[in-house]
Scaffold this active site. Structure first.
Site, PDB file in Angstrom:
ATOM      1  N   CYS A  83      44.143  41.602  39.457  1.00 29.74           N
ATOM      2  CA  CYS A  83      44.701  41.457  38.114  1.00 29.74           C
ATOM      3  C   CYS A  83      44.042  42.415  37.129  1.00 29.74           C
ATOM      4  O   CYS A  83      44.203  42.269  35.919  1.00 29.74           O
ATOM      5  CB  CYS A  83      44.558  40.017  37.615  1.00 29.74           C
ATOM      6  N   HIS A  91      40.729  49.754  23.163  1.00 26.25           N
ATOM      7  CA  HIS A  91      41.836  49.240  22.358  1.00 26.25           C
ATOM      8  C   HIS A  91      42.988  50.230  22.294  1.00 26.25           C
ATOM      9  O   HIS A  91      44.154  49.845  22.275  1.00 26.25           O
ATOM     10  CB  HIS A  91      41.347  48.915  20.945  1.00 26.25           C
ATOM     11  N   ASN A 131      38.408  45.622  36.470  1.00 24.79           N
ATOM     12  CA  ASN A 131      37.744  46.196  35.288  1.00 24.79           C
ATOM     13  C   ASN A 131      36.267  45.818  35.260  1.00 24.79           C
ATOM     14  O   ASN A 131      35.379  46.669  35.171  1.00 24.79           O
ATOM     15  CB  ASN A 131      38.416  45.697  34.007  1.00 24.79           C
ATOM     16  N   ASP A 132      35.992  44.519  35.300  1.00 21.28           N
ATOM     17  CA  ASP A 132      34.596  44.079  35.270  1.00 21.28           C
ATOM     18  C   ASP A 132      33.878  44.382  36.570  1.00 21.28           C
ATOM     19  O   ASP A 132      32.680  44.683  36.573  1.00 21.28           O
ATOM     20  CB  ASP A 132      34.514  42.579  34.968  1.00 21.28           C
ATOM     21  N   ARG A 176      45.475  34.969  29.956  1.00 22.29           N
ATOM     22  CA  ARG A 176      44.183  35.017  29.263  1.00 22.29           C
ATOM     23  C   ARG A 176      44.136  33.911  28.212  1.00 22.29           C
ATOM     24  O   ARG A 176      44.480  34.136  27.052  1.00 22.29           O
ATOM     25  CB  ARG A 176      43.988  36.375  28.605  1.00 22.29           C
TER      26      ARG A 176
END
Length: 557
Positions: free
Chosen positions: A482, A183, A434-435, A285
């Site tokens: 992305c 965050h 990222n994932d 998103r």
């Protein structure tokens, strides 16, 4: 000190070190009086915390709003309330009851890993705020006003600490924990404030000490001289001037086009995207429209939200990710979703769509209705696709709904390794680095201790990108990225060299990436990509690629 730069730029100012100011209530703490009164006291504190977080979220808007709304839901969670009341019935005082109930829940989150594991720090913040109210201590927090911008230093930062801050108040963020997708990183980039995370020993910086932070290199310098500050600011100004001088669509120095797109989640994200020259949206998103709601958004509400994005980019491409929720991001209106022992590997994304076809049908219908009468090129993609069968099922569902362009995200190693079978049925693919990194290395992307494994420069991750891009090219299909990797100017060049045709990122990263591509030929990018893949570590990959991208040094990137 050295950490991981997650939001570029130079920040300088006195250190404000955020310490844990709410001590743990002592074990065995009991209360005098009626149990019902003590329960009411605990419940009132939690409700006050939830209301304050909700209010602060509305004030902050943007990414912070959704994060703080989720945190407010933690404070109001019925399961936690039951645990607190049960402890009070056993004679435990309200402050200690809240501490113990939250600690049990915290252990469950950390054990779950993934998105839920990363929310443990948010839960701690809720707990500390409630205990502070019950014990009459000052609430945790940071100054929202200051005589001069300060460098905010902490072990980790809760969203409530940063949500209402601005560049006028904070010169930079430095944390000991966190990663590129924490965050702190997300909000720092949204604010355009330099940030360094995973910086060991940061909280030993003396309060008030002068600190210079480089959010690009990850360097944190204590007691810099006036010359040090002047040199850093001069280099940053030269870099910014060179970046600002590059305009227009993304392309390499020899004219190879690379679409530069923005990642968006809410209407507030559109203005920065347009201001920074986004050619469209590479990742919308849509789950932010669904999360933290007791009922699903209506078809009409969805259509209006999607249309607002489509109308902002006439003639541009808008890539919409269908609902990426469930498991690690459970939906309140779908009680059957979530609750798995390992949510990061659970029923989410496309898997949730298949389990709840009415939710899917409503979203696809809203998208098909939203694009009517607009001039944008709508592309719809599904997250968490693992097999060609899943890709085929999703494409057929989109066709049935009247959507012409259906693609899939590549964020599971199985999909990357068999990308050839997916691109033969999908219209395009988009790589979520990222994932993909998280699953490739079995390294939770929220854990600062595993930041090195989440580094998108890891050569094996580049191999997976290269294989996917090659499969797409061989079948005449576009391949985008992305994930956060696209926002790194050097890595953006390498991704283009690997065969990626579009890059989507936080809006504030677009100018630097545009300038980096304009300073490099396609041949430079290809040589840099080859060198990076031949390396054995992420650091060596970056250094090897850099040798073939001389134009970036001229820009100060």
């Amino acid at each position: 000190m050295k950490g991981v730069g997650v939001s570029p730029g130079i920040g300088h100012g006195p250190a404000y070190v955020l310490a844990t100011v709410v001590p743990e209530p002592p074990e065995g703490l009991t209360y005098d009086g009626d149990a019902d009164d003590e329960k009411a006291r605990a419940q009132a504190a939690l409700q006050q915390v939830a209301g304050a977080l909700e209010s602060r979220g509305h004030q902050a808007g943007g990414e912070a709003r959704s994060i703080l709304q989720a945190q407010a839901l933690m404070a109001a969670d019925p399961g936690l309330a039951v645990g607190v009341k049960s402890l009070i019935d056993r004679g435990v005082a309200a402050p200690r009851a809240i501490y113990e109930a939250f600690e049990k829940y915290r252990e469950m989150l950390i054990g779950a890993g993934g998105y839920l594991g990363g929310r443990a720090a948010d839960l701690d913040d809720v707990r500390d705020r409630a205990i502070a109210l019950l014990t009459g201590q000052p609430l945790p927090g940071v100054p929202s006003e200051a005589a001069e911008p300060y460098v905010l230093v902490a072990r980790d930062l809760a969203p409530a600490d940063t949500a209402v801050l601005s560049k006028d108040v904070v010169a930079a963020f430095v944390t000991e924990e966190g990663g590129p997708t924490s965050h702190t990183a997300i909000l720092a980039r949204a604010l355009g404030v330099p940030a360094v995370v995973a910086c060991p020993g940061a909280t030993t910086i003396p309060p008030g000490a002068s600190v210079l932070v480089d959010g690009t290199s990850g360097e944190v310098r204590l007691a810099p001289s006036e010359d040090d500050v002047a040199e850093a600011e001069h280099a940053a100004s030269i870099r910014q001037a060179a970046v600002d001088a590059t305009r227009g669509p993304g392309r390499t120095r020899d004219g190879f086009p690379v679409a530069l797109l923005a990642n968006v989640g809410r209407p507030a994200d559109l203005d920065p995207a347009l201001a920074n020259g986004a050619e469209g949206v590479g990742l919308y998103r849509t789950e932010l429209l669904f999360l933290d709601r007791a009922e699903a958004p209506s078809l009409e509400e969805q259509e209006a939200a999607y249309r607002a994005v489509l109308e902002s980019f006439p003639g541009g491409k808008v890539v919409v990710r269908t609902l990426d929720a469930g498991a690690d991001k459970p939906l309140r209106f779908l009680p059957a979703s979530g609750g798995e022992p390992n949510p990061a590997l659970g029923e989410r994304g496309l898997r949730l769509f298949r389990a709840f076809p009415d939710v899917m049908a409503s979203q696809l219908a809203a998208l098909a209705a939203a694009v009517v009468g607009t001039e944008a090129e709508l592309q719809v993609m599904a997250p968490m696709v693992a097999t060609a069968e899943e890709a085929r099922w999703f494409v057929n569902a989109c066709r049935t709904a009247g959507l012409d362009s259906a693609g899939v995200m590549i964020e599971i190693p199985a999909a990357a390794l068999r990308a050839e079978s997916l691109v033969t049925v999908a219209d395009f693919v988009s790589i979520g680095t990222n994932d993909l990194a998280q699953y490739t290395f079995a390294a939770d992307r929220q854990l600062g201790a595993l930041t090195a494994l989440q580094d998108p420069w890891q050569p094996v991750l580049l191999d997976l990108v290269a294989g996917t891009a090659t499969a797409a090219s061989d079948n005449g299909k576009p391949c985008g990225v992305c994930g956060e990797a696209a926002a790194d100017p050097e890595l953006a060049c390498v991704l283009v060299g690997l065969g990626v045709t579009s890059l989507s990122m936080n809006a504030h990263a677009l100018p630097a990436v545009r300038a980096a591509l304009a300073a490099s030929t396609l041949g430079d990018c290809q040589l840099a990509a080859q060198a990076a893949r031949a390396a054995t570590t992420a650091a060596h990959a970056r250094a090897a690629a850099r040798a073939y991208l001389p134009g970036l040094a001229d820009l100060g990137l």
